[in-house]
Design an enzyme around this catalytic site. Structure first.
Site, PDB file in Angstrom:
ATOM      1  N   SER A  68       0.828  -1.201   0.000  1.00 57.09           N
ATOM      2  CA  SER A  68       0.000   0.000   0.000  1.00 57.09           C
ATOM      3  C   SER A  68       0.866   1.256   0.000  1.00 57.09           C
ATOM      4  O   SER A  68       2.000   1.258   0.464  1.00 57.09           O
ATOM      5  CB  SER A  68      -0.912   0.023   1.232  1.00 57.09           C
ATOM      6  OG  SER A  68      -1.728  -1.103   1.274  1.00 57.09           O
TER       7      SER A  68
HETATM    8  N1  SAH Z   1      -0.859  -4.963   4.136  1.00 55.99           N
HETATM    9  C1  SAH Z   1      -0.152  -5.207   2.900  1.00 55.99           C
HETATM   10  C2  SAH Z   1      -1.024  -4.859   1.692  1.00 55.99           C
HETATM   11  C3  SAH Z   1      -0.943  -5.908   0.661  1.00 55.99           C
HETATM   12  S1  SAH Z   1      -2.159  -5.859  -0.631  1.00 55.99           S
HETATM   13  C4  SAH Z   1       1.182  -4.479   2.866  1.00 55.99           C
HETATM   14  O1  SAH Z   1       1.480  -3.736   3.795  1.00 55.99           O
HETATM   15  O2  SAH Z   1       1.970  -4.710   1.942  1.00 55.99           O
HETATM   16  C5  SAH Z   1      -3.418  -6.916  -0.016  1.00 55.99           C
HETATM   17  C6  SAH Z   1      -3.035  -8.329   0.338  1.00 55.99           C
HETATM   18  O3  SAH Z   1      -4.221  -9.000   0.772  1.00 55.99           O
HETATM   19  C7  SAH Z   1      -2.482  -9.174  -0.809  1.00 55.99           C
HETATM   20  O4  SAH Z   1      -1.247  -9.701  -0.431  1.00 55.99           O
HETATM   21  C8  SAH Z   1      -3.539 -10.264  -1.006  1.00 55.99           C
HETATM   22  O5  SAH Z   1      -2.989 -11.511  -1.402  1.00 55.99           O
HETATM   23  C9  SAH Z   1      -4.154 -10.345   0.378  1.00 55.99           C
HETATM   24  N2  SAH Z   1      -5.510 -10.910   0.450  1.00 55.99           N
HETATM   25  C10 SAH Z   1      -6.562 -10.712  -0.396  1.00 55.99           C
HETATM   26  N3  SAH Z   1      -7.650 -11.402   0.030  1.00 55.99           N
HETATM   27  C11 SAH Z   1      -7.284 -12.044   1.182  1.00 55.99           C
HETATM   28  C12 SAH Z   1      -7.947 -12.915   2.090  1.00 55.99           C
HETATM   29  N4  SAH Z   1      -9.216 -13.299   1.909  1.00 55.99           N
HETATM   30  N5  SAH Z   1      -7.250 -13.390   3.143  1.00 55.99           N
HETATM   31  C13 SAH Z   1      -5.957 -13.032   3.352  1.00 55.99           C
HETATM   32  N6  SAH Z   1      -5.272 -12.212   2.526  1.00 55.99           N
HETATM   33  C14 SAH Z   1      -5.926 -11.710   1.464  1.00 55.99           C
END
Ligand code: SAH
Length: 226
Positions: A68
């Site tokens: 993000s």
């Molecule tokens: N908090 C992260 C943001 C990553 S983007 C950071 O600081 O980098 C969002 C993430 O959510 C992705 O890695 C994606 O694979 C994950 N994601 C999407 N749906 C999900 C679910 N149902 N359970 C767990 N992770 C999920």
């Protein structure tokens, strides 16, 4: 093996980013700003992004996912009103950056990732010893972590199609959940939910953001957007 170094250049760029988040973007929670000043964001990115790691933008982290934007991390962290004693559930570990910012604020962080490759990357996480208060789980975030519930706070870092009921059940009374809820085509409204003692909750709405979708199931089971 990649060498991780936090040079004066990185520290300087990070300070500039913090000043920008405070003075231009209006982030007010000093504990959030201090935590972001402590966590070297370039450690969470491919070394190709080293010099631009402190730009206020999202970057690809593999598997079609993104780390993000710093403003988004600051915004969600501020809405969570983190206390050092909090136990926090995070959905979407991704690069581990958001989890690290919460851990730097002293919270115990339980983070779930559904993509096997991203989950496995925690084995090489360079700040593992610095943040023993981050606990990693592989699986479907829609289910939460009933064995570790209830949580003081829950943060979802992917676009949720609705407020997941199972997660509301894992939130303490008086606890807060911060999540981007899908509205128009590609945008989400940031929401903060506060749980009341009678099982009802209060909803507050904030700015619009753009996240990758929260998918159901884990990657080993294939993926399907809801
Ligand atoms: N908090 C992260 C943001 C990553 S983007 C950071 O600081 O980098 C969002 C993430 O959510 C992705 O890695 C994606 O694979 C994950 N994601 C999407 N749906 C999900 C679910 N149902 N359970 C767990 N992770 C999920």
């Amino acid at each position: 093996m990649r060498r991780y170094e936090d040079t004066y250049l990185h520290k300087g760029l990070r300070k500039q980013l913090i000043t920008y988040l405070r003075d231009i973007r209006g982030i007010r929670d000093n504990r959030v700003l201090e935590a972001m000043n402590q966590v070297p964001r370039h450690y969470f990115l491919d070394s190709a992004f080293d010099r631009i790691a402190y730009d206020d933008r999202a970057f690809p982290i593999g598997e079609g996912q993104t780390i993000s934007q710093p403003y988004t991390v600051a915004y969600q962290s501020q809405l969570l009103e983190v206390k050092p004693t909090d136990s926090i559930l995070e959905i979407g570990t991704g690069s581990i950056y958001q989890a690290s910012v919460l851990a730097a604020m002293g919270a115990d962080v339980f983070t779930i990732e559904r993509q096997r490759k991203l989950f496995d990357a925690q084995n090489d996480f360079p700040l593992r010893e610095r943040f023993p208060n981050i606990h990693f789980f592989y699986g479907d975030g829609y289910k939460g972590l009933p064995d570790y519930a209830p949580f003081d706070k829950i943060i979802i870092t992917a676009a949720a199609p609705y407020i997941p009921e199972k997660l509301m059940a894992q939130l303490k009374v008086g606890g807060k959940m911060v999540l981007p809820v899908q509205d128009e085509e590609e945008f989400q409204t940031m929401m903060r939910i506060t749980k009341n003692d009678d099982g009802t909750w209060e909803e507050e709405t904030f700015e619009h953001f753009s996240f990758v979708p929260m998918l159901e199931g884990s990657s080993d089971q294939g993926q399907s957007p809801r």
